[in-house]
Design a protein around this motif. Structure first.
Motif, PDB file in Angstrom:
ATOM      1  N   GLU A  71       0.569   5.811  63.275  1.00  0.00           N
ATOM      2  CA  GLU A  71      -0.130   5.968  61.905  1.00  0.00           C
ATOM      3  C   GLU A  71       0.139   6.706  60.689  1.00  0.00           C
ATOM      4  OE1 GLU A  71      -3.739   5.298  60.850  1.00  0.00           O
ATOM      5  OE2 GLU A  71      -3.258   4.014  62.594  1.00  0.00           O
ATOM      6  N   PRO A  72       0.715   6.173  59.584  1.00  0.00           N
ATOM      7  CA  PRO A  72       1.500   6.881  58.364  1.00  0.00           C
ATOM      8  C   PRO A  72       1.399   8.084  58.166  1.00  0.00           C
ATOM      9  CG  PRO A  72      -0.132   5.325  57.726  1.00  0.00           C
ATOM     10  CD  PRO A  72      -0.909   5.199  59.212  1.00  0.00           C
ATOM     11  N   PRO A  73       2.465   8.681  57.969  1.00  0.00           N
ATOM     12  CA  PRO A  73       2.647   9.917  57.298  1.00  0.00           C
ATOM     13  C   PRO A  73       1.054  10.337  56.039  1.00  0.00           C
ATOM     14  CG  PRO A  73       4.850   9.297  56.577  1.00  0.00           C
ATOM     15  CD  PRO A  73       3.727   8.354  57.405  1.00  0.00           C
ATOM     16  N   ARG A  74       1.368   9.650  55.377  1.00  0.00           N
ATOM     17  CA  ARG A  74       0.932  10.049  54.384  1.00  0.00           C
ATOM     18  C   ARG A  74      -0.738   9.762  54.457  1.00  0.00           C
ATOM     19  NH1 ARG A  74       6.084   8.783  50.086  1.00  0.00           N
ATOM     20  NH2 ARG A  74       6.790  10.425  51.065  1.00  0.00           N
ATOM     21  N   GLY A  75      -1.685   8.780  54.844  1.00  0.00           N
ATOM     22  CA  GLY A  75      -2.740   8.399  55.216  1.00  0.00           C
ATOM     23  C   GLY A  75      -3.018   7.397  55.366  1.00  0.00           C
ATOM     24  N   ARG A  96       4.092   3.270  50.101  1.00  0.00           N
ATOM     25  CA  ARG A  96       3.571   4.893  50.023  1.00  0.00           C
ATOM     26  C   ARG A  96       4.225   5.216  50.759  1.00  0.00           C
ATOM     27  NH1 ARG A  96      -2.024   6.994  49.559  1.00  0.00           N
ATOM     28  NH2 ARG A  96      -1.875   6.242  51.595  1.00  0.00           N
ATOM     29  N   SER A  97       4.365   4.580  52.770  1.00  0.00           N
ATOM     30  CA  SER A  97       4.264   6.077  53.203  1.00  0.00           C
ATOM     31  C   SER A  97       5.640   5.532  53.984  1.00  0.00           C
ATOM     32  CB  SER A  97       3.502   5.852  54.801  1.00  0.00           C
ATOM     33  OG  SER A  97       2.228   6.200  53.664  1.00  0.00           O
ATOM     34  N   SER A  98       6.904   4.621  53.482  1.00  0.00           N
ATOM     35  CA  SER A  98       7.702   3.568  54.483  1.00  0.00           C
ATOM     36  C   SER A  98       8.486   4.481  53.553  1.00  0.00           C
ATOM     37  CB  SER A  98       7.583   2.404  54.165  1.00  0.00           C
ATOM     38  OG  SER A  98       6.318   1.910  54.308  1.00  0.00           O
ATOM     39  N   GLN A  99       9.980   4.564  53.810  1.00  0.00           N
ATOM     40  CA  GLN A  99      11.277   5.019  53.758  1.00  0.00           C
ATOM     41  C   GLN A  99      12.514   4.031  53.226  1.00  0.00           C
ATOM     42  OE1 GLN A  99      11.995   7.651  56.066  1.00  0.00           O
ATOM     43  NE2 GLN A  99       9.773   9.213  55.972  1.00  0.00           N
ATOM     44  N   PHE A 100      12.764   3.699  52.223  1.00  0.00           N
ATOM     45  CA  PHE A 100      13.676   2.760  52.265  1.00  0.00           C
ATOM     46  C   PHE A 100      14.276   2.971  51.606  1.00  0.00           C
ATOM     47  CE2 PHE A 100       9.653   1.108  50.700  1.00  0.00           C
ATOM     48  CZ  PHE A 100       9.005   0.245  51.745  1.00  0.00           C
ATOM     49  N   ILE A 101      16.271   2.443  52.281  1.00  0.00           N
ATOM     50  CA  ILE A 101      17.083   2.967  51.803  1.00  0.00           C
ATOM     51  C   ILE A 101      17.227   2.426  50.028  1.00  0.00           C
ATOM     52  CG2 ILE A 101      19.313   2.223  52.818  1.00  0.00           C
ATOM     53  CD1 ILE A 101      18.737   1.594  55.369  1.00  0.00           C
ATOM     54  N   GLU A 102      17.486   2.927  49.032  1.00  0.00           N
ATOM     55  CA  GLU A 102      17.708   2.605  48.356  1.00  0.00           C
ATOM     56  C   GLU A 102      19.132   2.960  47.567  1.00  0.00           C
ATOM     57  OE1 GLU A 102      14.687   4.283  46.169  1.00  0.00           O
ATOM     58  OE2 GLU A 102      13.368   3.822  47.725  1.00  0.00           O
TER      59      GLU A 102
END
Length: 175
Positions: free
Chosen positions: A30-34, A84-90
């Protein structure tokens, strides 16, 4: 012949000495932000994309939305990606002997999650790499009996992909 990677495999880039990437830890989560409203009735999963530098100089790496495509099921339908919940390499500088990891949350029909294809195209020092594909699946639907039978005969998706690729490279096999 272009060979897809199996989830967990490292892929090394010829144009960027020492740089390699892998897609791994494909699991129901489950995603951390709902939950996203667009994913109503779908099953969430997460996957990690790790970029590792084994070279002697640093690389500026970028892996954001639009550089990742996730398809599920035998028909290759697009998964709902939870940006919204994903974390990318920016725009991160990956120095020698260092790693950077992106975590992606997506959702798809539960029945389709046994076959997940993830395509990645990194941007490295303002250059685009070739697109690469990783194939895998989540055992969300596998019962204990199906798992025992599958492991005894086919070994799962990774075994099927390996067997297919081996058949394609053996002499005398149809090309």
């Amino acid at each position: 012949m272009y060979e897809p990677n199996v989830v967990g495999d490292w892929h090394e880039y010829d144009d960027h000495d020492g740089l390699r990437v892998r897609v791994h830890r494909l699991e129901a989560a489950e995603p951390p932000r709902g939950r996203d409203d667009a994913a109503a009735g779908l099953t969430y999963f997460s996957v990690r994309v790790t970029v590792e530098n084994r070279g002697s100089r640093h690389f500026g790496v970028q892996l954001e939305d639009g550089q990742i495509d996730v398809r599920v099921g035998p028909d290759g339908e697009g998964a709902v990606i939870d940006w919204r919940s994903s974390q990318f390499i920016e725009g991160f500088d990956v120095y020698p002997l260092r790693r950077a990891t992106a975590v992606l949350y997506a959702a798809g029909p539960e029945a389709a999650l046994t076959q997940v294809d993830i395509q990645i195209q990194l941007r490295v020092d303002e250059d685009w790499t070739d697109r690469r594909l990783w194939a895998g699946g989540i055992g969300v639907l596998e019962s204990t009996a199906a798992t025992a039978c599958q492991s005894a005969t086919t070994g799962g998706l990774a075994h099927q992909v390996s067997a297919f690729l081996k058949d394609q490279t053996e002499p005398g096999s149809p090309a």
